[in-house]
Design a protein around this motif. Structure first.
Motif, PDB file in Angstrom:
ATOM      1  N   UNK A 382       0.820  -1.202   0.000  1.00  0.00           N
ATOM      2  CA  UNK A 382       0.000   0.000   0.000  1.00  0.00           C
ATOM      3  C   UNK A 382       0.861   1.262   0.000  1.00  0.00           C
ATOM      4  N   UNK A 383       0.516   2.256  -0.819  1.00  0.00           N
ATOM      5  CA  UNK A 383       1.243   3.534  -0.782  1.00  0.00           C
ATOM      6  C   UNK A 383       0.960   4.339   0.478  1.00  0.00           C
ATOM      7  N   UNK A 384      -0.026   3.918   1.258  1.00  0.00           N
ATOM      8  CA  UNK A 384      -0.322   4.623   2.508  1.00  0.00           C
ATOM      9  C   UNK A 384       0.848   4.570   3.476  1.00  0.00           C
ATOM     10  N   UNK A 385       1.717   3.588   3.340  1.00  0.00           N
ATOM     11  CA  UNK A 385       2.901   3.526   4.205  1.00  0.00           C
ATOM     12  C   UNK A 385       3.774   4.764   4.006  1.00  0.00           C
ATOM     13  N   UNK A 386       4.065   5.102   2.760  1.00  0.00           N
ATOM     14  CA  UNK A 386       4.869   6.287   2.466  1.00  0.00           C
ATOM     15  C   UNK A 386       4.122   7.552   2.836  1.00  0.00           C
ATOM     16  N   UNK A 387       2.823   7.599   2.569  1.00  0.00           N
ATOM     17  CA  UNK A 387       2.015   8.776   2.914  1.00  0.00           C
ATOM     18  C   UNK A 387       2.040   9.022   4.415  1.00  0.00           C
ATOM     19  N   UNK A 388       1.804   7.992   5.205  1.00  0.00           N
ATOM     20  CA  UNK A 388       1.812   8.139   6.663  1.00  0.00           C
ATOM     21  C   UNK A 388       3.166   8.640   7.155  1.00  0.00           C
TER      22      UNK A 388
END
Length: 649
Positions: A382-388
């Motif tokens: 998930x790209x949410x890892x980098x976003x977070x």
């Protein structure tokens, strides 16, 4: 002897107790590490029917996960006497009969009853297709086979006719050993317990960011290895996009470097990969992972039609892992795991520096960053890892620049903030509202006014140019994604009813608050709830936030606190609005609540909400607070890994 025992420091006694308690937990969940796994074909919420067996044959095919020990199935008898049926187990691929058993079905007034069958397989490969066949030679027999009805695969036949049924049964297998999981989880629990109770000799406190790094690496690797590929929300789509980026599509949406829009580049055998969702407690994870381990990642590629857009920068970490996995000739599972591990590595490095540089609420940021859901996302595609991670880093830099007065700021510092904010905007534009945090920084930190406005102007150049281009691109895509009814789009409807949107947001929060809080600690496609952690984790985070004060946090002014709350609150509000307008699949025109919002969307800005509402009057007098806060959440994440494995294997 007793005097010597009394002289032992209590922290070591507590450490031994923690390790023993962890060992007891592992023994209690020994079925996770080594035990009988099971495939359950009895869905609690499915439509059930009873299929008559009279003078006929009912056959159900299925794939085994391991050496089978026995089968339990549900039959019913509507008559007044005991009936006899013949049940055969066979190999669907070779036709070989593996076992037969005659069973008696007692009268049950049509109610289902469990029939136990001691049918074993030895030496048959996992994934082999077998069948169980129920036979009757008696006319007008009162025995019925209990089935679930629905859109199941055509593996059920009645007298040779395929039907959309599935026999309600469970298959129990022999001992399955997960030694790697045992080692990783055991080490993770041990490290968490030691951090929680035992300080390093000669040091006043553990280093918070190092605690996060140690626990995050161990817990993240455990999550990455034990979570079956593609089980996170939109996991398969994320992997496809990252694969496309790994083949050179590195500038979307700015430029078509590798190919035109509307397609993605994938390996030519992409359709051979049997990706699917592992249902809770189905034990399908073993076969699922094994199948992917046996599949190679083809060297030749094809262009596959793909309607979803790709934002390349969101998938750089995963793409590097996929590229290296292809280079080393790894299996499909190996390539997927490499993507996860590189995503995890980038998350860990960025958050490590965010915790290191933030002058206040270090423990809170570390606790939120190592929550089960955050680690689950970090150890996925998930790209949410980098976003977070970037949201944490941006927040930490702004707060550091606002409170530490020793060093004068310049345009380079402003450019750093601008670059991070721009990446956040490119990844998920709704989180641009976190940019309000720049107003935490007093003008005097840049020296004179002209230096401040110079730095501000330089920083705005890339934001205006690149952000403006993306806004034009974004408006075009949003207009095609939003719902329409009778020629009226969601945006047009809201213009005609300006008070509708505030009512929808309030109604959503009031009606679905419990749901949001629940899925913060529900892994997978919201299919793997973490039991008691649904309540313990939020309470623990709130408790840490309430007492996580220091002398530096008292420097925050009332205005600065309001800015923190506004930045976090506006990000959450923007997510609501973005989903309501841009997600036409889940949100019809004029729908009374926002559908598709998940509690995990709050996590990138959660520390800001607590920082903005913290009290200066509370003094933290808890000894070893850092160790207890971060180590405590580490233990919860270890429990989450145990739960995840029990659901999937």
């Amino acid at each position: 002897m007793w005097d010597k025992i009394k002289k032992i420091d209590r922290k070591y006694v507590w450490a031994v107790f923690a390790v023993l308690f962890s060992a007891m937990v592992m023994l209690y969940f020994k079925g996770v590490f080594i035990g009988a796994s099971q495939t359950d074909f009895n869905e609690m919420d499915a439509n059930t029917e009873n299929v008559p067996l009279s003078a006929g044959t009912v056959r159900q095919s299925f794939n085994i996960l391991n050496d089978m020990k026995y089968i339990d199935m549900l039959l019913a008898n509507t008559g007044e006497k005991t009936e006899t049926v013949q049940i055969v187990l066979g190999n669907a691929q070779t036709g070989e009969v593996l076992g037969e058993q005659t069973v008696e079905v007692a009268p049950s007034n049509g109610m289902e009853q469990q029939i136990h069958l001691d049918m074993q397989t030895n030496g048959i490969d996992a994934g082999t297709e077998l069948y169980v066949e129920i036979q009757s030679d008696v006319q007008n027999q009162d025995v019925y086979v209990c089935v679930d009805s629905g859109e199941y695969e055509e593996q059920f036949t009645q007298n040779g006719t395929a039907l959309w049924y599935r026999i309600r049964m469970s298959i129990t297998y022999g001992l399955v050993s997960l030694k790697l999981f045992f080692v990783i989880t055991g080490f993770f629990v041990l490290v968490s317990a030691l951090i929680f109770f035992v300080p390093i000799k000669g040091t006043k406190h553990y280093n918070v960011q190092m605690m996060f790094l140690v626990l995050g690496i161990i817990g993240g690797i455990a999550m990455a290895v034990m979570n079956p590929p593609g089980q996170e929300c939109d996991g398969w789509d994320h992997f496809l996009r990252a694969t496309d980026v790994s083949y050179g599509n590195v500038l979307r949406p700015f430029a078509d470097v590798a190919h035109k829009d509307g397609v993605i580049r994938v390996p030519e055998n992409i359709n051979d990969f049997d990706f699917g969702l592992v249902q809770p407690n189905s034990s399908y994870g073993t076969v699922y992972v094994k199948n992917l381990q046996e599949q190679s990642f083809a060297k030749d590629t094809i262009l596959m039609k793909y309607d979803g857009g790709v934002t390349s920068i969101s998938y750089y970490p995963q793409a590097i892992g996929i590229f290296l996995g292809r280079l080393f000739g790894l299996s499909m599972y190996g390539v997927f795991l490499m993507a996860r591990l590189f995503n995890l590595a980038v998350y860990m490095v960025i958050v490590y520096f965010a915790i290191k540089i933030i002058p206040i609420y270090k423990q809170l940021m570390a606790v939120v960053a190592i929550m089960p859901m955050m680690m689950y996302q970090a150890a996925s595609c998930s790209p949410d890892a980098l976003l977070n991670a970037l949201c944490f880093l941006f927040s930490a830099l702004c707060i550091r620049y606002a409170l530490e007065e020793e060093k004068k700021l310049n345009w380079k510092n402003a450019i750093a903030l601008s670059a991070i904010l721009l990446v956040i905007f490119v990844m998920k534009y709704v989180y641009i509202c976190i940019g309000l945090l720049v107003f935490l920084i007093p003008m005097k930190r840049f020296g004179e006014k002209k230096d401040y406005w110079k730095a501000f102007g330089i920083a705005m150049i890339p934001l205006v140019l690149i952000g403006g281009y993306l806004l034009l691109h974004m408006f075009g895509s949003v207009s095609t994604l939003q719902a329409t009814t009778d020629g009226i789009s969601q945006t047009q409807y809201l213009k005609q009813h300006p008070l509708m949107l505030p009512k929808v947001i309030v109604a959503t929060i009031v009606q679905q608050f419990d749901y949001f809080m629940g899925n913060v600690n529900t892994l997978g496609w919201l299919k793997y709830p973490l039991g008691a952690l649904l309540y313990i984790v939020p309470c623990f985070v709130v408790g840490v936030a309430c007492v996580n004060t220091n002398e530096m946090s008292k420097k925050l002014t009332r205005v600065q606190k309001i800015i923190c709350v506004c930045a976090g609150g506006l990000c959450i509000l923007a997510v609501f609005v973005g989903l309501y307008i841009g997600d036409g699949v889940n949100n019809a025109v004029g729908t009374p609540v926002v559908h598709g919002f998940q509690g995990r969307y709050i996590l990138p800005v959660l520390p800001l909400l607590f920082i903005g509402t913290g009290s200066k009057k509370i003094e933290n007098k808890i000894e070893r607070f850092s160790e207890k806060a971060v180590g405590g959440m580490g233990l919860m994440t270890a429990y989450a890994v145990i739960q995840l494995v029990s659901y999937c294997y």
